[in-house]
Design a protein around this motif. Structure first.
Motif, PDB file in Angstrom:
ATOM      1  N   ASP A 118       0.888  -1.166   0.000  1.00 44.01           N
ATOM      2  CA  ASP A 118       0.000   0.000   0.000  1.00 44.01           C
ATOM      3  C   ASP A 118       0.920   1.209   0.000  1.00 44.01           C
ATOM      4  OD1 ASP A 118      -1.352   2.207   1.342  1.00 44.01           O
ATOM      5  OD2 ASP A 118      -2.851   0.812   2.129  1.00 44.01           O
ATOM      6  N   SER A 121      -0.587   6.681  -2.228  1.00 39.60           N
ATOM      7  CA  SER A 121      -1.815   7.067  -1.526  1.00 39.60           C
ATOM      8  C   SER A 121      -1.967   8.561  -1.225  1.00 39.60           C
ATOM      9  CB  SER A 121      -1.927   6.269  -0.211  1.00 39.60           C
ATOM     10  OG  SER A 121      -1.696   4.908  -0.449  1.00 39.60           O
ATOM     11  N   ASN A 123      -3.826  12.341  -1.346  1.00 39.31           N
ATOM     12  CA  ASN A 123      -5.200  12.717  -1.050  1.00 39.31           C
ATOM     13  C   ASN A 123      -5.723  13.651  -2.120  1.00 39.31           C
ATOM     14  OD1 ASN A 123      -5.034  11.310   1.435  1.00 39.31           O
ATOM     15  ND2 ASN A 123      -3.895  13.049   2.285  1.00 39.31           N
ATOM     16  N   HIS A 132       4.321  11.874   0.520  1.00 38.95           N
ATOM     17  CA  HIS A 132       3.791  11.067  -0.583  1.00 38.95           C
ATOM     18  C   HIS A 132       4.883  10.776  -1.602  1.00 38.95           C
ATOM     19  CE1 HIS A 132      -0.039  13.052   0.864  1.00 38.95           C
ATOM     20  NE2 HIS A 132      -0.249  11.771   1.059  1.00 38.95           N
ATOM     21  N   HIS A 158      -3.940   3.466  -2.178  1.00 40.21           N
ATOM     22  CA  HIS A 158      -5.095   3.703  -1.298  1.00 40.21           C
ATOM     23  C   HIS A 158      -5.344   5.214  -1.219  1.00 40.21           C
ATOM     24  CE1 HIS A 158      -7.684   2.404   2.084  1.00 40.21           C
ATOM     25  NE2 HIS A 158      -7.258   3.465   2.747  1.00 40.21           N
ATOM     26  N   GLY A 160      -6.669   8.946  -0.854  1.00 39.70           N
ATOM     27  CA  GLY A 160      -7.609   9.593   0.066  1.00 39.70           C
ATOM     28  C   GLY A 160      -8.652  10.342  -0.748  1.00 39.70           C
ATOM     29  N   TYR A 310     -10.472   7.573   9.764  1.00 40.31           N
ATOM     30  CA  TYR A 310      -9.378   6.993   8.966  1.00 40.31           C
ATOM     31  C   TYR A 310      -9.147   5.536   9.389  1.00 40.31           C
ATOM     32  CZ  TYR A 310      -4.520   7.057   7.093  1.00 40.31           C
ATOM     33  OH  TYR A 310      -3.349   6.819   6.417  1.00 40.31           O
ATOM     34  N   ASP A 314      -9.383   1.916   7.411  1.00 38.49           N
ATOM     35  CA  ASP A 314      -8.252   0.997   7.323  1.00 38.49           C
ATOM     36  C   ASP A 314      -8.620  -0.410   7.790  1.00 38.49           C
ATOM     37  OD1 ASP A 314      -5.837   1.506   6.044  1.00 38.49           O
ATOM     38  OD2 ASP A 314      -5.373   3.118   7.448  1.00 38.49           O
ATOM     39  N   TYR A 332       2.515  -1.183   4.647  1.00 34.58           N
ATOM     40  CA  TYR A 332       1.988   0.172   4.502  1.00 34.58           C
ATOM     41  C   TYR A 332       3.174   1.128   4.436  1.00 34.58           C
ATOM     42  CZ  TYR A 332      -2.355  -1.944   6.249  1.00 34.58           C
ATOM     43  OH  TYR A 332      -3.461  -2.729   6.422  1.00 34.58           O
ATOM     44  N   THR A 334       4.154   4.445   4.597  1.00 34.61           N
ATOM     45  CA  THR A 334       3.602   5.740   5.033  1.00 34.61           C
ATOM     46  C   THR A 334       4.555   6.334   6.081  1.00 34.61           C
ATOM     47  OG1 THR A 334       1.431   4.713   4.792  1.00 34.61           O
ATOM     48  CG2 THR A 334       1.489   6.804   5.914  1.00 34.61           C
ATOM     49  N   GLN A 338       2.571   8.504  11.238  1.00 29.36           N
ATOM     50  CA  GLN A 338       1.370   7.663  11.353  1.00 29.36           C
ATOM     51  C   GLN A 338       1.614   6.388  12.166  1.00 29.36           C
ATOM     52  OE1 GLN A 338      -1.183   7.253   7.969  1.00 29.36           O
ATOM     53  NE2 GLN A 338      -0.586   9.240   7.153  1.00 29.36           N
ATOM     54  N   PHE A 342      -1.084   3.139  12.859  1.00 33.71           N
ATOM     55  CA  PHE A 342      -0.920   1.754  12.416  1.00 33.71           C
ATOM     56  C   PHE A 342      -0.805   0.777  13.586  1.00 33.71           C
ATOM     57  CE2 PHE A 342       0.109   3.870   8.368  1.00 33.71           C
ATOM     58  CZ  PHE A 342      -0.850   3.237   7.591  1.00 33.71           C
TER      59      PHE A 342
END
Ligand code: ARG
Length: 570
Positions: A118, A121, A123, A132, A158, A160, A310, A314, A332, A334, A338, A342
């Motif tokens: 993933d 992703s 937004n 990103h 994924h 947003g 969020y 998930d 993931y 990211t 975050q 997670f």
């Protein structure tokens, strides 16, 4: 079998015969070439558990070790290391095997897994930030490497595409939209709407209420608002797609947040019914009394106003992936901020009975010269498209200067490969968890650990081949024969390719591959200086040409696994 695994299996046999657990017989490239080419600390490990003297134990293991066909008699050094110095003949055989192997000596994983990656992703209608960018570059490289090693990989963007931002966007669309701007540069226009409405709301409670109303209408399926939402998503995606094409990145799936909308309510109801979640002050949460770090940090899955979060999305996503793909692992990619999210989602997933190996592949920030999060001069988020355009422009200036003979279109093509490669490599060469300072000068330099340096090593080898052809140099179909120390070093480095790729996947660190390729290029340059290629003759020339050829293949494939191309000239 690679030379390293061959030594490992011989060592395992010897350990078994010496009454020691063969599984501890790990062989690694020697830390110091002075002592040999490979080493093992097996005797030290065994001595610890058997409470014996490690050097003595090492010496007794040597009595069982049968490696005459591969190396000189192994020696014991330091605190009890067993050192192997590979015979020229065995090294030649090994590198010839790599040369004749379409996979360049890379063996697939013994047990292929289904891994969902993933990443990227971004937004919709919010600016893509440097997080990103890193996710995109890192996720793509990990996907390529995992696939290359035989895993079944599914990449999922994924995006947003559902969230509170759409209240503002829809309000802005209805009252402030500039259609020309929207078609010219959709994301910029959507971000402008988002920001302007954000500012308006702050001073005007009536507008704030209307914006909220637009969001509720969207969530309730209002036709007009859904239509605006759809257009906003489609226009943004078109722009994202353009960037992905430029970066040569594709996704198998693009199941954004909105895809899971209808699953959220039933999911929360089910979690309540199964007592995995419970109500607390009007909201619904999953509590983790038995996880110390999360005791005070429940996972909120429905707000008291009924809105989902969020984390709810998930969890629905996790269930979907589990059902549809029976994933063994989900990665993931990211940013580090975050982490808590997670941790909560993974803990909640386990409470739901999901056993998939879930990993947050976190990463640090890209910093500006001031060592703060990279921003544009006006303090905005750096826009990826602009960044890539600048990389290509700057490279074009370099290529025009270095290569005035290439045609304009060739120069542009080379500049594109160098510019994009430089940006990707600057990111991937860092340990993913560290922050790094973004520097055009550094990443575009032809010296040091940079993409242009590696691409240049490839180009240099290709030019040797072109020159040989132009001069009609005879290349015999002779095998590679290693004798000089610079040849040894290069052959040993080539042989490390497979193990390096496996190490990258162990904790998802493409920087290990970058370092490997940098050392390969460096070792090649030493070889090139120490061992004349075209000026030598007969079998030696053919052998060195072949060694250079394998090097170029490994460089090309290795850079390709980082998502980086190579030009034929630069
Ligand atoms: N869109 C999110 C963001 O920009 C990243 C999504 C990461 N993937 C996920 N399954 N949560 O922060």
């Amino acid at each position: 079998m690679s030379l390293q695994s061959l030594l490992e299996s011989r060592l395992a046999t010897a350990l078994g015969n010496a009454g020691i657990d063969p599984a501890i017989g790990i062989v690694t490239p020697a830390a110091n070439a002075q002592f040999g080419d490979f080493q093992s600390n097996a005797a030290m490990v065994a001595a610890k558990s058997q409470k014996k003297n490690p050097r003595e134990l090492a010496t007794s293991i040597l009595n069982y070790l049968q490696v005459e066909d591969l190396c000189e008699p192994p020696t014991v050094a330091g605190a009890g290391f067993i050192n192997f110095k590979v015979l020229d003949s065995a090294l030649s055989d090994a590198v010839n095997r790599v040369r004749n192997d379409a996979c360049l000596g890379v063996t697939p994983v013994p047990h292929a897994k289904t891994i969902i990656i993933d990443f990227s992703s971004p937004n919709v209608a919010k600016p893509m930030h440097v997080g990103h960018i890193r996710s995109t570059i890192l996720g793509d490289s990990l996907s390529r490497i995992a696939r290359h090693l035989g895993h079944h990989v599914i990449t999922d963007n994924h995006i947003g595409d559902w969230g509170t931002q759409f209240g503002k966007v829809i309000y802005g669309w209805k009252h402030l939209l500039n259609r020309d701007a929207l078609y010219k540069s959709p994301i910029d226009e959507l971000v402008r709407l988002y920001r302007e409405v954000n500012a308006l709301e702050e001073h005007d409670p009536v507008i704030k209420e209307t914006v909220r109303g637009e969001l509720v209408k969207l969530q309730q399926g209002d036709v007009e608002n859904l239509e605006i939402w759809k257009q906003a998503v489609a226009l943004s995606w078109k722009e994202f797609e353009h960037l992905y094409a430029l970066l040569d990145i594709t996704f198998d799936e693009r199941l954004g947040e909105s895809f899971y909308n209808d699953a959220l309510e039933p999911l929360v109801d089910r979690l309540l019914a199964h007592e995995i979640a419970r109500e607390s002050e009007g909201a619904v949460c999953i509590f983790f009394p038995d996880i110390p770090a999360l005791q005070e940090k429940p996972c909120l899955i429905r707000k008291s106003d009924g809105g989902f979060l969020y984390a709810t999305t998930d969890l629905a996503t996790l269930e979907y992936r589990e059902k549809r793909w029976k994933a063994d692992a989900v990665w993931y990619v990211t940013g580090s901020p975050q982490q808590l999210h997670f941790e909560q989602v993974f803990a909640a997933g386990r409470k739901m009975g999901i056993e998939t190996d879930l990993r947050h592949i976190a990463f640090g920030s890209i910093l500006g010269d001031d060592r703060k999060m990279m921003k544009t001069r006006s303090g905005e988020n750096v826009e990826l498209g602009g960044l890539l355009r600048e990389a290509i422009e700057r490279s074009l200036a370099v290529v025009e200067e270095k290569n005035p003979d290439l045609s304009k279109s060739q120069q542009e093509e080379v500049a594109r490969i160098i510019g994009l490669g430089a940006v990707k490599y600057a990111d991937l060469m860092q340990h993913r968890l560290t922050d790094y300072v973004f520097s055009w000068d550094k990443m575009l330099s032809f010296q040091g650990n940079t993409a242009p340096y590696l691409q240049n090593a490839y180009v240099r080898i290709r030019s040797i081949f072109r020159k040989a052809e132009a001069e009609g140099v005879e290349i015999l179909p002779a095998p590679i024969s290693i004798s000089e120390s610079a040849e040894r070093a290069l052959a040993l480095q080539i042989l490390k390719f497979g193990e390096t790729l496996h190490a990258v996947l162990e904790d998802q660190r493409p920087n290990l591959l970058c370092l490997y390729l940098y050392e390969l290029a460096d070792t090649f340059h030493h070889f090139y200086e120490a061992c004349p290629i075209l000026k030598s003759e007969g079998g030696i020339r053919s052998s060195r040409m072949a060694l250079a050829g394998v090097t170029s293949q490994v460089l090309k494939i290795g850079l390709g696994l980082l998502g980086i191309g190579v030009p034929e000239r630069m």
